[in-house]
Design a protein around this motif. Structure first.
Motif, mmCIF file in Angstrom:
data_model
loop_
_atom_site.group_PDB
_atom_site.id
_atom_site.type_symbol
_atom_site.label_atom_id
_atom_site.label_comp_id
_atom_site.label_asym_id
_atom_site.label_seq_id
_atom_site.Cartn_x
_atom_site.Cartn_y
_atom_site.Cartn_z
ATOM 1 N N LEU A 20 8.391 18.597 -37.539
ATOM 2 C CA LEU A 20 9.847 18.464 -37.569
ATOM 3 C C LEU A 20 10.329 18.760 -38.979
ATOM 4 O O LEU A 20 10.021 18.024 -39.913
ATOM 5 C CB LEU A 20 10.280 17.055 -37.156
ATOM 6 N N GLU A 21 11.053 19.848 -39.107
ATOM 7 C CA GLU A 21 11.612 20.222 -40.392
ATOM 8 C C GLU A 21 12.967 19.544 -40.559
ATOM 9 O O GLU A 21 13.537 18.990 -39.622
ATOM 10 C CB GLU A 21 11.766 21.751 -40.487
ATOM 11 N N VAL A 22 13.500 19.618 -41.758
ATOM 12 C CA VAL A 22 14.758 18.948 -42.088
ATOM 13 C C VAL A 22 15.884 19.381 -41.149
ATOM 14 O O VAL A 22 16.652 18.547 -40.683
ATOM 15 C CB VAL A 22 15.131 19.174 -43.572
ATOM 16 N N ASP A 23 15.985 20.671 -40.829
ATOM 17 C CA ASP A 23 17.044 21.122 -39.927
ATOM 18 C C ASP A 23 16.899 20.501 -38.535
ATOM 19 O O ASP A 23 17.892 20.198 -37.882
ATOM 20 C CB ASP A 23 17.062 22.646 -39.815
ATOM 21 N N GLU A 24 15.654 20.307 -38.090
ATOM 22 C CA GLU A 24 15.438 19.669 -36.794
ATOM 23 C C GLU A 24 15.817 18.192 -36.860
ATOM 24 O O GLU A 24 16.337 17.642 -35.884
ATOM 25 C CB GLU A 24 13.992 19.860 -36.345
ATOM 26 N N ASP A 42 21.399 14.224 -46.582
ATOM 27 C CA ASP A 42 20.427 14.576 -47.625
ATOM 28 C C ASP A 42 19.722 13.331 -48.154
ATOM 29 O O ASP A 42 18.514 13.330 -48.364
ATOM 30 C CB ASP A 42 21.097 15.335 -48.770
ATOM 31 N N HIS A 43 20.477 12.256 -48.350
ATOM 32 C CA HIS A 43 19.902 10.987 -48.806
ATOM 33 C C HIS A 43 18.916 10.457 -47.769
ATOM 34 O O HIS A 43 17.801 10.053 -48.097
ATOM 35 C CB HIS A 43 21.020 9.974 -49.072
ATOM 36 N N TYR A 44 19.339 10.436 -46.525
ATOM 37 C CA TYR A 44 18.493 9.964 -45.429
ATOM 38 C C TYR A 44 17.211 10.786 -45.343
ATOM 39 O O TYR A 44 16.114 10.245 -45.274
ATOM 40 C CB TYR A 44 19.253 10.035 -44.099
ATOM 41 N N LEU A 48 13.433 9.454 -45.858
ATOM 42 C CA LEU A 48 12.508 9.540 -44.731
ATOM 43 C C LEU A 48 11.242 10.287 -45.135
ATOM 44 O O LEU A 48 10.131 9.841 -44.855
ATOM 45 C CB LEU A 48 13.175 10.244 -43.548
ATOM 46 N N MET A 49 11.405 11.414 -45.796
ATOM 47 C CA MET A 49 10.239 12.195 -46.215
ATOM 48 C C MET A 49 9.402 11.428 -47.234
ATOM 49 O O MET A 49 8.174 11.451 -47.181
ATOM 50 C CB MET A 49 10.668 13.552 -46.783
ATOM 51 N N GLU A 50 10.056 10.735 -48.137
ATOM 52 C CA GLU A 50 9.319 9.958 -49.133
ATOM 53 C C GLU A 50 8.462 8.881 -48.456
ATOM 54 O O GLU A 50 7.318 8.649 -48.843
ATOM 55 C CB GLU A 50 10.281 9.312 -50.117
ATOM 56 N N SER A 59 7.921 18.239 -44.080
ATOM 57 C CA SER A 59 8.234 18.088 -42.663
ATOM 58 C C SER A 59 7.350 16.985 -42.100
ATOM 59 O O SER A 59 6.421 16.527 -42.759
ATOM 60 C CB SER A 59 8.007 19.406 -41.920
ATOM 61 N N LEU A 60 7.657 16.555 -40.880
ATOM 62 C CA LEU A 60 6.867 15.502 -40.247
ATOM 63 C C LEU A 60 6.035 16.101 -39.122
ATOM 64 O O LEU A 60 6.587 16.704 -38.193
ATOM 65 C CB LEU A 60 7.777 14.416 -39.657
#
Length: 86
Positions: A20-24, A42-44, A48-50, A59-60
């Motif tokens: 799952l990329e940021v756009d997804e 962007d903050h979220y 989340l990625m961190e 991505s996840l």
């Protein structure tokens, strides 16, 4: 246990990349009915990625998403968006 989340992950993984990329993730928010400004999103996404992007790929993958979904999904939304309907 992981198989229970496979259809949901597959549905969210619009490009079929297995991640799952940021756009997804932005699409996930829209489907949940969350209206976020670009700054809020962007903050979220960065938080989340961190917390959940273990391999720092940006991505996840399925297992990272499963960890997020099973351990942090609802509390993460409450922390980031206290007015969220979730």
């Amino acid at each position: 246990r992981g198989a229970a989340y496979a259809p949901s992950f597959s549905d969210l993984d619009a490009d079929g990349s297995g991640e799952l990329e940021v756009d997804e993730l932005r699409e996930v928010m829209a489907h949940l009915g969350l209206e976020l400004t670009k700054g809020e999103f962007d903050h979220y996404a960065a938080a989340l990625m961190e917390d959940y992007d273990a391999d720092n790929s940006g991505s996840l993958d399925f297992w990272e998403f499963e960890k997020f979904y099973t351990h942090g999904f609802f509390s993460f939304f409450r922390d980031i968006l206290p007015s969220s309907p979730i």
